[in-house]
Design a protein around this motif. Structure first.
Motif, mmCIF file in Angstrom:
data_model
loop_
_atom_site.group_PDB
_atom_site.id
_atom_site.type_symbol
_atom_site.label_atom_id
_atom_site.label_comp_id
_atom_site.label_asym_id
_atom_site.label_seq_id
_atom_site.Cartn_x
_atom_site.Cartn_y
_atom_site.Cartn_z
ATOM 1 N N TYR A 145 0.606 -1.248 -0.035
ATOM 2 C CA TYR A 145 0.023 -0.132 -0.104
ATOM 3 C C TYR A 145 0.910 0.996 -0.159
ATOM 4 N N VAL A 146 1.694 1.208 0.832
ATOM 5 C CA VAL A 146 2.811 2.451 1.018
ATOM 6 C C VAL A 146 3.382 2.640 -0.229
ATOM 7 N N GLU A 147 3.738 1.811 -1.136
ATOM 8 C CA GLU A 147 4.621 1.659 -2.371
ATOM 9 C C GLU A 147 3.612 2.376 -3.330
ATOM 10 N N GLU A 148 2.391 2.140 -3.191
ATOM 11 C CA GLU A 148 1.082 2.943 -4.121
ATOM 12 C C GLU A 148 1.173 4.466 -4.009
ATOM 13 N N GLN A 149 1.703 4.753 -2.789
ATOM 14 C CA GLN A 149 1.486 6.389 -2.566
ATOM 15 C C GLN A 149 2.472 7.143 -3.048
ATOM 16 N N PRO A 150 2.313 8.523 -3.262
ATOM 17 C CA PRO A 150 3.472 9.095 -3.776
ATOM 18 C C PRO A 150 4.710 9.116 -2.838
ATOM 19 N N ARG A 151 5.694 9.475 -3.403
ATOM 20 C CA ARG A 151 7.199 9.289 -2.709
ATOM 21 C C ARG A 151 6.889 10.300 -1.496
ATOM 22 N N SER A 152 6.302 11.563 -1.797
ATOM 23 C CA SER A 152 6.375 12.464 -0.689
ATOM 24 C C SER A 152 5.566 11.723 0.772
ATOM 25 N N TYR A 153 4.489 11.182 0.491
ATOM 26 C CA TYR A 153 3.878 10.535 1.586
ATOM 27 C C TYR A 153 4.831 9.435 2.362
ATOM 28 N N LEU A 203 18.326 16.848 7.365
ATOM 29 C CA LEU A 203 17.178 16.038 6.672
ATOM 30 C C LEU A 203 17.207 16.051 5.037
ATOM 31 N N GLU A 204 17.640 16.928 4.505
ATOM 32 C CA GLU A 204 17.701 17.229 3.011
ATOM 33 C C GLU A 204 18.769 15.731 2.479
ATOM 34 N N LYS A 205 19.874 15.765 3.350
ATOM 35 C CA LYS A 205 20.904 14.557 3.079
ATOM 36 C C LYS A 205 20.176 13.438 3.349
ATOM 37 N N GLU A 206 19.484 13.167 4.507
ATOM 38 C CA GLU A 206 18.860 11.898 4.857
ATOM 39 C C GLU A 206 17.884 11.202 4.152
ATOM 40 N N PHE A 207 16.901 12.388 3.486
ATOM 41 C CA PHE A 207 15.677 11.817 2.628
ATOM 42 C C PHE A 207 15.736 12.528 1.142
ATOM 43 N N GLY A 208 16.868 12.906 0.823
ATOM 44 C CA GLY A 208 17.073 13.251 -0.554
ATOM 45 C C GLY A 208 16.018 14.394 -1.112
ATOM 46 N N GLY A 209 15.905 15.451 -0.597
ATOM 47 C CA GLY A 209 14.917 16.367 -0.937
ATOM 48 C C GLY A 209 15.030 17.712 -0.560
ATOM 49 N N ASN A 210 14.485 18.785 -1.046
ATOM 50 C CA ASN A 210 14.229 20.045 -0.771
ATOM 51 C C ASN A 210 13.615 20.250 0.648
ATOM 52 N N PHE A 211 14.411 20.853 1.490
ATOM 53 C CA PHE A 211 13.640 20.978 2.957
ATOM 54 C C PHE A 211 12.309 21.654 2.947
ATOM 55 N N ASP A 212 12.281 22.742 2.234
ATOM 56 C CA ASP A 212 11.002 23.676 2.135
ATOM 57 C C ASP A 212 9.799 22.888 1.656
ATOM 58 N N TYR A 213 10.276 22.027 0.612
ATOM 59 C CA TYR A 213 9.090 20.954 0.052
ATOM 60 C C TYR A 213 8.824 19.971 1.211
ATOM 61 N N MET A 214 9.790 19.261 1.729
ATOM 62 C CA MET A 214 9.304 18.349 2.626
ATOM 63 C C MET A 214 8.667 18.888 3.871
ATOM 64 N N ASN A 215 8.949 20.424 4.215
ATOM 65 C CA ASN A 215 8.225 20.683 5.126
ATOM 66 C C ASN A 215 6.731 20.933 5.052
ATOM 67 N N ARG A 216 6.574 21.477 3.840
ATOM 68 C CA ARG A 216 5.207 21.456 3.479
ATOM 69 C C ARG A 216 4.368 20.194 3.298
ATOM 70 N N THR A 217 5.163 19.261 2.830
ATOM 71 C CA THR A 217 4.242 17.950 2.809
ATOM 72 C C THR A 217 4.079 17.421 4.054
ATOM 73 N N THR A 231 4.581 21.687 11.386
ATOM 74 C CA THR A 231 5.784 21.557 10.868
ATOM 75 C C THR A 231 6.861 20.395 11.431
ATOM 76 N N ILE A 232 7.977 20.264 10.465
ATOM 77 C CA ILE A 232 8.888 19.287 11.043
ATOM 78 C C ILE A 232 9.356 19.673 12.281
ATOM 79 N N PHE A 233 9.799 20.794 12.523
ATOM 80 C CA PHE A 233 10.432 21.307 13.577
ATOM 81 C C PHE A 233 9.482 21.673 14.848
ATOM 82 N N ARG A 234 8.257 21.892 14.398
ATOM 83 C CA ARG A 234 7.495 21.942 15.510
ATOM 84 C C ARG A 234 7.222 20.539 16.158
ATOM 85 N N TYR A 235 7.122 19.617 15.234
ATOM 86 C CA TYR A 235 6.814 18.181 15.476
ATOM 87 C C TYR A 235 8.139 17.762 16.566
#
Length: 307
Positions: A188-196, A219-233, A241-245
């Motif tokens: 199921y997870v593999e069917e979801q968007p990579r961002s999920y 986090l960009e290095k660990e998860f291979g993406g732009n931090f602002d985009y990861m934070n919005r997702t 947000t990531i840092f609030r969590y």
């Protein structure tokens, strides 16, 4: 098929043990008045339940239903655990569309829950699969250890042994349910968007590595993406947000240490990811409305007054 159980109520366990069967023995035909769980350790078992043939291999968990008659259909050598139990709030549950999503949402809710809160931990059901092969070796070892401890409690028969027995059995059921979610929801997870998928992985990462020096660059290095985009997702999926969590996770761990350790505030702050004591105090007050010292004082006064 699953059995949905209220995990806030302990099962009533009548028998828990392991046994070896060998030819010419086969299970006699019977319709039990209780649930019976088998975990196969070695060998193979051939059963029929409600007219359906079942072959059980090492690592298989199988729940025999009191509604149905079961019988052995072929003699074989087999070593297995068995647990006979009743539960006032257990019911059969057929897997429906969206069930895998429900299991993942339950896990996400649990991961994000406040360790100081009762509310988010209550009301969640335990889903015990009827027939499940535990391919995850670490989970199989945990369940085996728990069942061995349960058997030992049932053998020694010291005071409150039935309660201890039930606790170990329930813990084993929880581990089986967790193992199912971890291994069987992958498709199921593999069917979801990579961002999920990234958000699910990041939640696990933040809960595990909260005490480290976590930055946007890391986090960009660990998860291979732009931090602002990861934070919005991340905010879209979790509501924060990531840092609030991350700060909430850190503060929750700090609360536990303040009330249960002799450490100074500076050491507590450092141990949960705040090397600067003054910054730790500001963040703590922002999230709790109290400074760490005030929180400690109120906790101590509560214990003295018996609250």
């Amino acid at each position: 098929m699953f059995y949905r159980m209220n995990p806030r109520i302990l099962p009533s366990v009548r028998l828990a043990d392991s046994v070896v069967i060998e030819p010419p023995y086969v299970h006699r035909r019977r319709k039990a008045d209780e649930y019976i769980v088998y975990l196969i350790k070695k060998g193979v078992m051939y059963l029929e339940e409600d007219g359906r043939a079942v072959t059980l291999q090492p690592g298989d968990v199988f729940v025999l239903d009191p509604r149905f008659t079961h019988v052995g259909v072929k003699a074989s050598w087999c070593e297995y655990f068995y647990v006979h139990f009743r539960h006032p709030e257990i019911e059969p549950f057929e897997e429906e569309k969206g069930f895998q999503k429900l299991l993942l949402e339950n896990r996400q809710e649990s991961i994000q829950s406040d360790i100081f809160s009762y509310e988010k931990c209550e009301g969640q059901s335990l889903y015990l699969p009827k027939h499940y092969h535990m391919a995850d070796y670490s989970s199989l070892v945990k369940v085996t250890e728990l069942l061995n401890e349960a058997v030992e409690n049932n053998t020694t028969q010291l005071e409150n042994y039935k309660t201890m027995l039930a606790c170990k059995i329930l813990e084993a059921f929880v581990e089986i349910g967790r193992s199912y979610v971890s291994t069987e929801t992958v498709a199921y997870v593999e069917e979801q968007p990579r961002s999920y998928r990234n958000v699910q992985e990041m939640l696990n990462y933040l809960n595990r590595e909260y005490a480290g020096d976590i930055t946007g660059q890391l986090l960009e290095k660990e998860f291979g993406g732009n931090f602002d985009y990861m934070n919005r997702t991340f905010k879209k999926v979790t509501g924060q947000t990531i840092f609030r969590y991350l700060n909430r996770v850190r503060i929750n761990h700090a609360k536990a240490l303040i009330l249960n350790s002799p450490w100074k505030m500076s050491k507590i702050g450092e141990s949960v990811g705040f090397p600067d004591e003054y910054y730790f105090s500001r963040v703590f007050k922002k999230y709790t409305g109290k400074s760490p010292t005030e929180y400690a004082r109120e906790g101590l006064n509560g214990r003295k007054s018996g609250k």
